[in-house]
Design an enzyme around this catalytic site. Structure first.
Site, mmCIF file in Angstrom:
data_model
loop_
_atom_site.group_PDB
_atom_site.id
_atom_site.type_symbol
_atom_site.label_atom_id
_atom_site.label_comp_id
_atom_site.label_asym_id
_atom_site.label_seq_id
_atom_site.Cartn_x
_atom_site.Cartn_y
_atom_site.Cartn_z
ATOM 1 N N HIS A 399 6.182 -1.527 -61.313
ATOM 2 C CA HIS A 399 7.651 -1.128 -61.980
ATOM 3 C C HIS A 399 7.184 -0.022 -63.060
ATOM 4 C CE1 HIS A 399 4.663 -3.381 -64.609
ATOM 5 N NE2 HIS A 399 5.500 -2.741 -65.691
ATOM 6 N N ASP A 401 8.212 1.167 -67.093
ATOM 7 C CA ASP A 401 8.569 0.539 -68.343
ATOM 8 C C ASP A 401 9.632 0.787 -69.159
ATOM 9 O OD1 ASP A 401 6.088 -0.847 -68.363
ATOM 10 O OD2 ASP A 401 4.979 0.340 -69.496
ATOM 11 N N HIS A 471 3.519 1.615 -62.093
ATOM 12 C CA HIS A 471 1.979 0.807 -62.130
ATOM 13 C C HIS A 471 2.447 -0.644 -61.972
ATOM 14 C CE1 HIS A 471 3.924 0.771 -66.219
ATOM 15 N NE2 HIS A 471 3.398 -0.397 -66.337
ATOM 16 N N ARG A 481 -7.913 -12.961 -67.469
ATOM 17 C CA ARG A 481 -7.665 -11.607 -67.729
ATOM 18 C C ARG A 481 -6.889 -11.389 -68.814
ATOM 19 N NH1 ARG A 481 -4.119 -7.306 -66.947
ATOM 20 N NH2 ARG A 481 -5.046 -5.510 -66.021
#
Length: 527
Positions: A399, A401, A471, A481
């Site tokens: 996508h 941002d 990204h 994570r």
């Protein structure tokens, strides 16, 4: 955006899934296919589809223009208030006809399911074609299309140079003066209607469209022309429209006086890769933004304040059913610090390191105006046991941002529900004891990976938030994570409200140098 991601997932599931777009416009499908072949340097196929797209466009445009010639709709109360006479009624009718015809251009340039049209849509056909014909050796057609494009933009220096070059190639073969531009149908620009009818006292509602291009969001290594375009005759400031030239020598790149961008402000921060080394535009990778001890402390804070689904409208698995997402904001951390659920010093660490990240981003990209927080989020994603075999999905789909990524059209639509006000993004990682979870940059096709980054404590990747930086995150297949996700804006109107409240709390603490037990306040009321 989530539905679009679901559709992409359905396409990759086992078995054949046949999807038919009932609103697809044939000329737009041909244009998209032509651009796709152009990008692959398949110029013969690009010409076939783009020429067919032009034929379909003009056919659709003719039908739309004819429909506008019919009777227009009038509201009775408008005439009661306006007390229109015969001439005013006639003028009003033709104003509606002209506005309708102008809307035809917008409608034909808008893909199904989209709100914003493709800027400069019709001229772009001829621009792609002039270069495509040149690449296949048809210099006559190349000159013809270049001259056709110049009808729309007579001062375009790039195409003027191309046209002159094609003329030189044809010298000695035929007279370039005999090559005429194609016939085109020009719509009346809306601002021309305003100038025409404003002296008559006829008010016109704005139906024009523009693309807001902020100076900080420069697309490096592409030729960009900015043309002033007033939204209305009464508009106080001009907006700008962007035109990215296909098929030209790259020029006008942003060149930093520093080898890898602006100063990093902090001596302990280590530069790793710049935009060029990351194969993109407006990107940077840094290490040692925070220490190992700070990572551990921040991780302890995260364990005490995060809630499943926080920041994702309560959805515990917003991007993939194979992982659980938990998050927390800066204000929430301070609130928990006041209440004694976590050490206040540790809660403040979250605030301080995010401010450090903001200053680094603002300095490195050498912004001339203040960079504000748009959203700050501490987020951890955990691989769910028993659901990791044969995974073919991503932890976070590809996508951009601040715009809606449309790989098929090679576009990124800056319209809701995207966070169009975001200008820069950063991700500060806290740990590396997990499997998978690499951060990846891709091309606009959302498939071609241009850079892959393995998270670790203190590592930060930052980039401009537009369509130049698609990204995503690869699947986290084992462990947890954690990272601090930061989004920034240059527009103070879109400052993060919780951040403003957190600033006030921190300012009060700094001024009085007191802990909550020494301050005669109710922490809940204060927050």
């Amino acid at each position: 955006m989530e539905i679009q991601q679901d559709i992409e997932n359905y396409k990759t599931t086992a078995g054949k899934v046949s999807l038919i777009d009932r609103e697809a416009k044939p000329h737009m499908e041909d244009y998209t296919a032509g651009v796709r072949h152009y990008d692959k340097e398949e110029y013969g196929l690009a010409i076939t589809f783009l020429e067919r797209a032009l034929k379909g466009y003009y056919a659709e445009d003719e039908d739309c223009q004819i429909m506008c010639e019919g009777p227009q709709r009038f509201e009775e109360h408008e005439y009661l208030e306006y007390k229109a006479g015969l001439y005013e009624a006639i003028a009003d009718h033709y104003m509606q006809v002209l506005a309708c015809k102008h809307d035809c251009v917008r409608e034909l340039a808008t893909r199904s399911g989209r709100i914003s049209p493709i800027e400069n849509f019709l001229p772009l056909h001829y621009d792609y074609l002039q270069f495509a014909y040149y690449r296949v050796g048809d210099y006559v057609k190349a000159l013809e299309c270049a001259r056709t494009y110049l009808i729309f933009h007579p001062d375009d220096e790039d195409v003027l140079e191309n046209a002159a070059y094609y003329e030189g190639l044809l010298e000695g073969i035929l007279d370039p003066a005999t090559i005429k531009p194609r016939k085109v149908r020009l719509s009346i620009p809306y601002k021309s209607l305003v100038k025409l009818f404003s002296p008559l006292g006829v008010s016109i509602a704005s139906v024009s469209f523009v693309v807001d291009v902020r100076p900080s969001s420069a697309l490096c290594c592409k030729t960009i022309s900015l043309e002033a375009h007033s939204v209305s005759s009464a508009g106080p400031e001009p907006w700008y429209k962007m035109s990215v030239r296909p098929g030209h020598v790259q020029q006008g790149c942003f060149v930093s006086p520093f080898p890898s961008g602006g100063p990093l402000l902090y001596s302990d921060v280590k530069f790793v890769y710049n935009s060029q080394q990351l194969n993109g535009t407006q990107r940077v990778l840094l290490d040692n933004v925070i220490s190992e001890e700070q990572c551990q402390e921040l991780h302890r804070v995260a364990s005490g304040i995060m809630l499943a689904g926080d920041g994702y409208r309560g959805k515990t698995s917003p991007h993939t059913p194979n992982e659980r997402f938990e998050g927390a904001t800066v204000l929430k951390a301070l609130k928990y610090g006041y209440e004694g659920r976590v050490p206040l010093k540790s809660a403040r660490l979250f605030y301080d390191i995010s401010e450090k990240a903001r200053r680094i981003v603002e300095s490195y990209f050498m912004l001339n105006s203040t960079l504000y927080f748009s959203y700050t989020h501490l987020v951890c994603r955990t691989a769910l046991s028993g659901q990791q075999e044969r995974r073919n999905d991503l932890s976070h789909p590809i996508h951009a941002d601040n715009c809606l990524l449309d790989p098929e059209a090679n576009e990124c639509w800056k319209e809701p529900p995207a966070y169009t006000f975001r200008d820069y993004s950063a991700l500060l990682y806290m740990n590396a004891d997990f499997e998978g979870g690499e951060f990846i940059f891709t091309e606009m096709d959302a498939k071609t990976v241009t850079a892959s980054i393995k998270p670790k404590c203190g590592r930060m990747v930052s980039f401009s938030s537009g369509g130049e930086n698609p990204h995503g995150v690869k699947a986290v297949t084992k462990g947890q994570r954690c990272a601090v996700a930061l989004w920034f804006t240059l527009d103070p109107l879109y400052r993060e409200l919780e951040r403003i409240q957190a600033d006030e709390v921190i300012a009060m603490l700094d001024q009085q140098h007191l802990g909550p037990s020494e301050m005669n306040i109710n922490p809940k009321d204060e927050l």
